[in-house]
Write a protein that holds these residues in place. Structure first.
Motif, PDB file in Angstrom:
ATOM      1  N   ASN A   4     -49.623   9.284   4.459  1.00  0.00           N
ATOM      2  CA  ASN A   4     -49.773   8.944   5.824  1.00  0.00           C
ATOM      3  C   ASN A   4     -50.711  10.358   6.475  1.00  0.00           C
ATOM      4  OD1 ASN A   4     -47.837   6.656   6.662  1.00  0.00           O
ATOM      5  ND2 ASN A   4     -46.935   7.947   4.994  1.00  0.00           N
ATOM      6  N   LEU A   5     -51.520  10.263   7.382  1.00  0.00           N
ATOM      7  CA  LEU A   5     -52.282  11.409   7.824  1.00  0.00           C
ATOM      8  C   LEU A   5     -52.186  11.272   9.324  1.00  0.00           C
ATOM      9  CD1 LEU A   5     -55.735  10.558   5.952  1.00  0.00           C
ATOM     10  CD2 LEU A   5     -53.818  12.375   5.216  1.00  0.00           C
ATOM     11  N   VAL A   6     -51.996  12.394   9.983  1.00  0.00           N
ATOM     12  CA  VAL A   6     -52.174  12.676  11.213  1.00  0.00           C
ATOM     13  C   VAL A   6     -53.630  13.678  11.358  1.00  0.00           C
ATOM     14  CG1 VAL A   6     -51.213  13.667  13.253  1.00  0.00           C
ATOM     15  CG2 VAL A   6     -49.534  12.860  11.115  1.00  0.00           C
ATOM     16  N   LEU A   7     -54.443  13.035  12.109  1.00  0.00           N
ATOM     17  CA  LEU A   7     -55.798  13.743  12.327  1.00  0.00           C
ATOM     18  C   LEU A   7     -55.932  14.226  13.606  1.00  0.00           C
ATOM     19  CD1 LEU A   7     -57.782  10.406  10.841  1.00  0.00           C
ATOM     20  CD2 LEU A   7     -56.493  12.333   9.690  1.00  0.00           C
ATOM     21  N   PHE A   8     -56.626  15.485  13.892  1.00  0.00           N
ATOM     22  CA  PHE A   8     -56.638  16.203  14.852  1.00  0.00           C
ATOM     23  C   PHE A   8     -58.232  16.259  15.019  1.00  0.00           C
ATOM     24  CE2 PHE A   8     -52.576  16.742  13.529  1.00  0.00           C
ATOM     25  CZ  PHE A   8     -51.712  16.760  14.691  1.00  0.00           C
ATOM     26  N   GLY A   9     -58.686  16.112  16.413  1.00  0.00           N
ATOM     27  CA  GLY A   9     -60.129  16.598  16.601  1.00  0.00           C
ATOM     28  C   GLY A   9     -60.612  16.299  17.974  1.00  0.00           C
ATOM     29  N   LEU A  10     -61.883  16.579  18.346  1.00  0.00           N
ATOM     30  CA  LEU A  10     -62.532  16.181  19.688  1.00  0.00           C
ATOM     31  C   LEU A  10     -62.878  14.739  19.762  1.00  0.00           C
ATOM     32  CD1 LEU A  10     -64.877  19.333  19.849  1.00  0.00           C
ATOM     33  CD2 LEU A  10     -62.396  19.243  20.936  1.00  0.00           C
ATOM     34  N   THR A  63     -46.736  12.994   4.321  1.00  0.00           N
ATOM     35  CA  THR A  63     -47.598  13.250   5.697  1.00  0.00           C
ATOM     36  C   THR A  63     -48.619  14.425   5.617  1.00  0.00           C
ATOM     37  OG1 THR A  63     -45.964  11.821   6.939  1.00  0.00           O
ATOM     38  CG2 THR A  63     -47.765  12.862   8.214  1.00  0.00           C
ATOM     39  N   VAL A  64     -49.776  14.218   5.620  1.00  0.00           N
ATOM     40  CA  VAL A  64     -50.626  15.532   5.831  1.00  0.00           C
ATOM     41  C   VAL A  64     -51.256  15.658   7.253  1.00  0.00           C
ATOM     42  CG1 VAL A  64     -52.512  16.607   4.817  1.00  0.00           C
ATOM     43  CG2 VAL A  64     -50.846  15.467   3.418  1.00  0.00           C
ATOM     44  N   ALA A  65     -51.266  16.638   7.640  1.00  0.00           N
ATOM     45  CA  ALA A  65     -52.029  16.938   9.012  1.00  0.00           C
ATOM     46  C   ALA A  65     -53.327  17.452   8.830  1.00  0.00           C
ATOM     47  CB  ALA A  65     -51.341  17.739   9.999  1.00  0.00           C
ATOM     48  N   SER A 108     -58.048  21.832  17.266  1.00  0.00           N
ATOM     49  CA  SER A 108     -57.515  20.891  16.245  1.00  0.00           C
ATOM     50  C   SER A 108     -56.704  21.619  15.143  1.00  0.00           C
ATOM     51  CB  SER A 108     -58.838  20.195  15.678  1.00  0.00           C
ATOM     52  OG  SER A 108     -59.682  20.963  15.273  1.00  0.00           O
ATOM     53  N   MET A 109     -57.213  22.969  14.859  1.00  0.00           N
ATOM     54  CA  MET A 109     -56.502  23.759  13.908  1.00  0.00           C
ATOM     55  C   MET A 109     -55.110  24.019  14.510  1.00  0.00           C
ATOM     56  SD  MET A 109     -57.627  27.323  12.433  1.00  0.00           S
ATOM     57  CE  MET A 109     -59.089  27.001  11.754  1.00  0.00           C
ATOM     58  N   ARG A 110     -54.872  24.653  15.438  1.00  0.00           N
ATOM     59  CA  ARG A 110     -53.560  24.935  15.980  1.00  0.00           C
ATOM     60  C   ARG A 110     -52.600  23.750  16.212  1.00  0.00           C
ATOM     61  NH1 ARG A 110     -51.269  29.046  18.958  1.00  0.00           N
ATOM     62  NH2 ARG A 110     -49.231  28.635  19.144  1.00  0.00           N
ATOM     63  N   ASN A 111     -53.322  22.670  16.667  1.00  0.00           N
ATOM     64  CA  ASN A 111     -52.275  21.157  16.649  1.00  0.00           C
ATOM     65  C   ASN A 111     -51.835  20.718  15.545  1.00  0.00           C
ATOM     66  OD1 ASN A 111     -52.139  19.948  19.452  1.00  0.00           O
ATOM     67  ND2 ASN A 111     -54.076  21.106  19.570  1.00  0.00           N
ATOM     68  N   ALA A 112     -52.809  20.814  14.411  1.00  0.00           N
ATOM     69  CA  ALA A 112     -52.614  20.401  12.929  1.00  0.00           C
ATOM     70  C   ALA A 112     -51.330  21.324  12.412  1.00  0.00           C
ATOM     71  CB  ALA A 112     -53.731  20.520  12.003  1.00  0.00           C
TER      72      ALA A 112
END
Length: 336
Positions: free
Chosen positions: A35-41, A5-7, A86-90
């Motif tokens: 598997n991907l976990v995606l973070f963004g607006l 899994t990659v964030a 998004s950076m901090r959450n990743a």
């Protein structure tokens, strides 16, 4: 938790989701176990997710955030005030083990500050270093570190970089006994500043380390060594200069003459391995988990390569190998 899994910080870099989403889609198609976990607006990310059908993908988890780290933000400000970025959450996903690696094309200073806050460095490591691949004349790659995380380094940090680079070359490049060199203004023992000279003396005493001496700038692509060690100021200038020359050679156009056009096509084919997009992805090594920094100006193929770099580090468990090296190295070789 899935095995691989990659964030992804989807908002980082100059282009944001228009680059990161196509790269994510390509990575998923290439790697069936990813598997991907995606973070963004949400407003910016969701249209791209729908366009590439990632909003309902079985191997994608999306987490929307309220903030974004910009290039203009100072590291201290981002660390204190951009806690829902998004950076901090990743990085938080990596720290909580919901992901095995993190990739961002965002602000380097903020990424390093947040990574050190959330992940901490490995025992024996003062500060992480950015390490990247450099194409070599005979084929393959050498590793260069530091390329921008630490602009001013003492001998202690340079020794640490050499130990970390050795493990990266073993586990990422597959070189059993990597040759280590210090980037310097000459090869004579009396050349260079005090930190470089002291580091050279100490590296000669590290048991099991194949230290070969100084490397000058014109040997960056020679293939003489497998790991090139320097401070972040020198390394960043060397890297950016190399990328600029590569883009100059690969981007030139001859408007007249059939032979000139054919020569340029031949040169581009011969020099295609110098394309910076092919070795995009500088790893922030020395942390307790893998963090990969993509170029801010990277396009989708380059961001894809950064994701693949993160996957490779997961598979080789690079942080664990670095931790083991520091455990087994003689104490007086890397301790203050």
């Amino acid at each position: 938790m899935p095995q691989l899994t990659v964030a992804l910080d989807m908002m980082g870099g100059d282009h944001g989701p228009s680059v990161t989403v196509p790269a994510a889609a390509q990575a998923l198609s290439l790697l069936p176990d990813l598997n991907l976990v995606l973070f963004g607006l949400e407003a910016e990310l969701s249209p791209w997710l729908r366009r590439f059908k990632l909003d309902s993908h079985s191997r994608v988890c999306v987490q929307y955030c309220s903030q974004q780290v910009g290039n203009e933000h100072k590291a201290a400000y981002a660390l204190r005030h951009l806690t829902d970025s998004s950076m901090r959450n990743a990085l938080d996903a990596l720290a909580s083990r919901r992901a095995h690696a993190c990739v961002s094309a965002g602000n380097t200073g903020a990424l390093m500050a947040m990574a050190m806050k959330t992940l901490n460095t490995l025992p024996g490591v003062d500060r992480p270093a950015l390490i990247t691949r450099m194409p070599q004349a005979g084929g393959g790659y050498a590793l260069l570190l530091d390329v921008g995380a630490n602009l001013c380094c003492g001998a202690e940090q340079l020794v640490q970089f050499a130990l970390m680079g050795e493990q990266a070359a073993r586990h990422i490049l597959g070189i059993s006994h990597p040759r280590i060199g210090l980037l310097n203004v000459g090869v004579e023992a009396n050349k260079g500043n005090e930190s470089v000279r002291e580091a050279a003396q100490r590296l000669q005493q590290v048991e099991g380390l194949h230290y070969t001496g100084y490397v000058e700038g014109d040997e960056l692509f020679s293939g003489r060594v497998d790991v090139i060690v320097c401070d972040g100021f020198v390394g960043n200038v060397a890297l950016k200069t190399s990328e600029g020359v590569a883009r100059l050679l690969l981007g030139q156009r001859q408007q007249r003459g059939f032979l000139s056009k054919m020569l340029m096509l031949w040169l581009k084919k011969r020099l295609s391995h110098l394309n910076p997009d092919q070795y995009n992805g500088a790893s922030l090594i020395g942390l307790r988990a893998s963090v990969v920094k993509s170029h801010g100006s990277a396009g989708s193929p380059a961001f894809l390569n950064a994701i693949l770099q993160a996957v490779s580090e997961i598979e080789h468990d690079l942080p664990a190998s670095i931790a083991h090296r520091f455990d087994t190295a003689p104490r007086d070789s890397h301790a203050r």
